[in-house]
Design a protein around this motif. Structure first.
Motif, PDB file in Angstrom:
ATOM      1  N   ASP A 124       0.833  -1.199   0.000  1.00 24.67           N
ATOM      2  CA  ASP A 124       0.000   0.000   0.000  1.00 24.67           C
ATOM      3  C   ASP A 124       0.871   1.255   0.000  1.00 24.67           C
ATOM      4  O   ASP A 124       1.839   1.370   0.770  1.00 24.67           O
ATOM      5  N   LYS A 125       0.528   2.202  -0.891  1.00 20.91           N
ATOM      6  CA  LYS A 125       1.170   3.509  -0.982  1.00 20.91           C
ATOM      7  C   LYS A 125       2.659   3.418  -1.298  1.00 20.91           C
ATOM      8  O   LYS A 125       3.450   4.282  -0.912  1.00 20.91           O
ATOM      9  N   THR A 144       5.810   3.977  -3.490  1.00 19.65           N
ATOM     10  CA  THR A 144       6.095   4.996  -4.512  1.00 19.65           C
ATOM     11  C   THR A 144       6.612   4.382  -5.801  1.00 19.65           C
ATOM     12  O   THR A 144       6.450   4.963  -6.875  1.00 19.65           O
ATOM     13  N   LYS A 166       0.654   0.704  -9.404  1.00 26.46           N
ATOM     14  CA  LYS A 166       0.762   1.319  -8.086  1.00 26.46           C
ATOM     15  C   LYS A 166      -0.617   1.244  -7.431  1.00 26.46           C
ATOM     16  O   LYS A 166      -1.636   1.345  -8.119  1.00 26.46           O
ATOM     17  N   GLU A 170      -3.093   2.269  -3.750  1.00 29.95           N
ATOM     18  CA  GLU A 170      -3.257   3.006  -2.499  1.00 29.95           C
ATOM     19  C   GLU A 170      -4.668   2.759  -1.987  1.00 29.95           C
ATOM     20  O   GLU A 170      -5.648   2.888  -2.735  1.00 29.95           O
TER      21      GLU A 170
END
Length: 499
Positions: free
Chosen positions: A343-344, A346, A381, A383
């Motif tokens: 999660d999250k 970069t 990616k 999130e």
């Protein structure tokens, strides 16, 4: 002498009658019963049969083992009750009962109707004073009792009610269980002098506040003790119903483990083709190497004919041909990839799958090898958002050969950002291609064997074909509490099965 004896007998007879009347009079007793207050009569013999003249005025309860008779008034009036000896059946007592109703007895009766069923309470009348006393066992009954006693009708009732100590201990145990379930396992609750004491160790100020808040939720309506209700007792203004003695011992918290997200990407390719031909063709041919026939005029103006060899020929395709055909095809290609990302994070998480296919270009000494690389590529990616939603940045590319031809390559590429709820699938992109064609009276491309010459040609036909291709890309995120979630299902798929 005879006259003297007669006088003496008369005197004894009259005395016996008077004594009997005096004895009967002595067995009678006047009793007053107030409605709402039971009257207990103690006997010096074992009571047996009881007779009441009016059971609408008076009701009784007999307790032979205690030699007691309990009288209960029902309504104002007078009646009598006769009590007989259980052993002999003789009349032992006769009570003249006067049932009266006063303002206090009426209040007492109404109070019993309102709160007489509350466990632990006693309602009575002493010296013309109605009282209610005891210890309430069920905390929920506190509000009911207080509300009734605060009405104007019962303001003169003497309140001697307290909360049962056993009930306070039960409430303290419930407080402690709920606080420890909330993660504060070192916090205990005990009762001291009617107050709830919170003690123990927590890791932060927020935990101490939360423990106090939980205790307040379980706190019942409060009834002051009898000592505190009098002006003669000096009260401690600093003492509350809940006292907290919790100590705060901050400790380093381990870093929070980020959530893991499983992303499943699927590429689906659907192709459909359909072709229909209908035609009518008639093209008879003359073939062979026969003789010659010459027809023409001579120099004199007449007509002459001549021939050489033998006249011979073969006519083929003499009968008309009907062409009719239908064909359809369906194909589906599915490629999928699964990747677990943090999660999250970069950096892009990437998944690649490639396959290299070799083919030859040219022929003979000029042939040379060529390569085509096809496969599946996913960059992503992720999130997490509230309500189990996942924000995704996706770059998905899929390449494959066309119709099994290794020299032809087809590539599909998609890049987007979407929000999808956990465990739900969404189509994030797709391409639809439709090709259709129709041909009328197209000449036949069939070569005539032997080089025949057509006598004539007749052709009527219709050729219809359609091709549809659809490419769709699906994405399915799933928030994982543990990275090992789902491994059992994968192991099950690879488990060896035997018959």
């Amino acid at each position: 002498m005879n006259k003297f004896l007669l006088t003496l007998l008369s005197f004894l007879f009259i005395s016996q009658i008077a004594f009997g009347q005096a004895s009967d009079k002595g067995n009678e007793e006047e009793v007053e019963v107030v409605i709402g207050i039971s009257k207990i009569l103690q006997m010096d013999f074992i009571p047996g049969n009881i007779q009441v003249s009016s059971d609408q005025i008076l009701r009784y309860t007999l307790v032979p083992a205690k030699r007691e008779l309990v009288l209960i008034g029902l309504k104002a009036g007078k009646t009598d009750i006769i009590v007989r000896d259980q052993a002999t059946g003789d009349i032992k007592k006769r009570y003249l009962v006067n049932v009266t109703e006063t303002g206090k007895s009426k209040i007492l009766q109404e109070l019993r109707e309102f709160v007489g069923d509350v466990e632990g309470l006693e309602i009575g009348l002493i010296n013309d004073q109605v009282f209610i006393g005891g210890q309430i066992v069920v905390p929920g009954d506190i509000g009911r009792v207080v509300t009734i006693l605060e009405t104007d009708k019962f303001r003169e009732v003497l309140m001697l009610v307290e909360l049962s100590p056993q009930t306070q201990l039960i409430i303290a145990r419930k407080m402690q269980e709920e606080i420890q379930k909330s993660g504060m396992r070192d916090v205990n609750v005990r009762v001291v002098n009617g107050s709830f004491i919170l003690e123990g160790i927590v890791a932060s100020e927020d935990e101490a506040k939360r423990a106090l808040q939980i205790a307040k939720i379980y706190l019942p309506d409060r009834i002051e003790s009898l000592a505190r209700r009098t002006d003669s007792v000096q009260q401690n203004n600093f003492k509350g119903i809940i006292e907290t003695l919790i100590q705060i011992n901050p400790k380093s918290q381990p870093p929070e483990v980020p959530k893991m997200i499983k992303i499943t990407a699927q590429f689906v390719e659907l192709t459909k083709n359909y072709k229909k031909i209908f035609g009518f063709e008639w093209q008879p041919l003359r073939t062979g190497t026969g003789g010659e026939i010459n027809i023409g005029k001579v120099s004199g103006g007449g007509v002459s004919t001549g021939s050489q060899g033998t006249l011979q020929a073969t006519i083929s395709n003499l009968f008309p041909k009907l062409q009719s055909a239908k064909s359809a095809g369906y194909a589906r290609v599915v490629q999928s990839g699964v990747i677990i990302v943090k999660d999250k994070d970069t950096a892009d998480s990437e998944l690649n799958k490639t396959n290299t296919e070799t083919f030859s270009v040219g022929s003979g000494e000029f042939a040379r090898p060529q390569e085509n690389t096809v496969g599946f590529q996913l960059k992503i990616k992720a999130e997490t958002f509230p309500e189990e939603k996942v924000h995704l940045g996706i770059s998905l590319g899929v390449s494959s050969t066309v119709a099994g031809n290794t020299s032809s390559k087809q590539t599909n590429q998609l890049s987007t950002r979407v929000v999808v709820k956990s465990k739900e699938s969404a189509v994030i992109g797709g391409i639809v291609v439709n090709n259709s064609s129709t041909e009328y009276d197209k000449p036949s491309t069939t070569e005539v064997q032997g080089g025949g010459i057509p006598l004539f040609s007749f052709n009527r036909s219709k050729d219809y074909s359609t091709n549809k291709s659809q490419f769709a890309m699906f994405i399915t995120p799933e928030i994982l509490d543990n990275i090992t979630d789902g491994s059992e299902e994968i192991q099950r798929k690879f488990r060896r099965r035997s018959r």
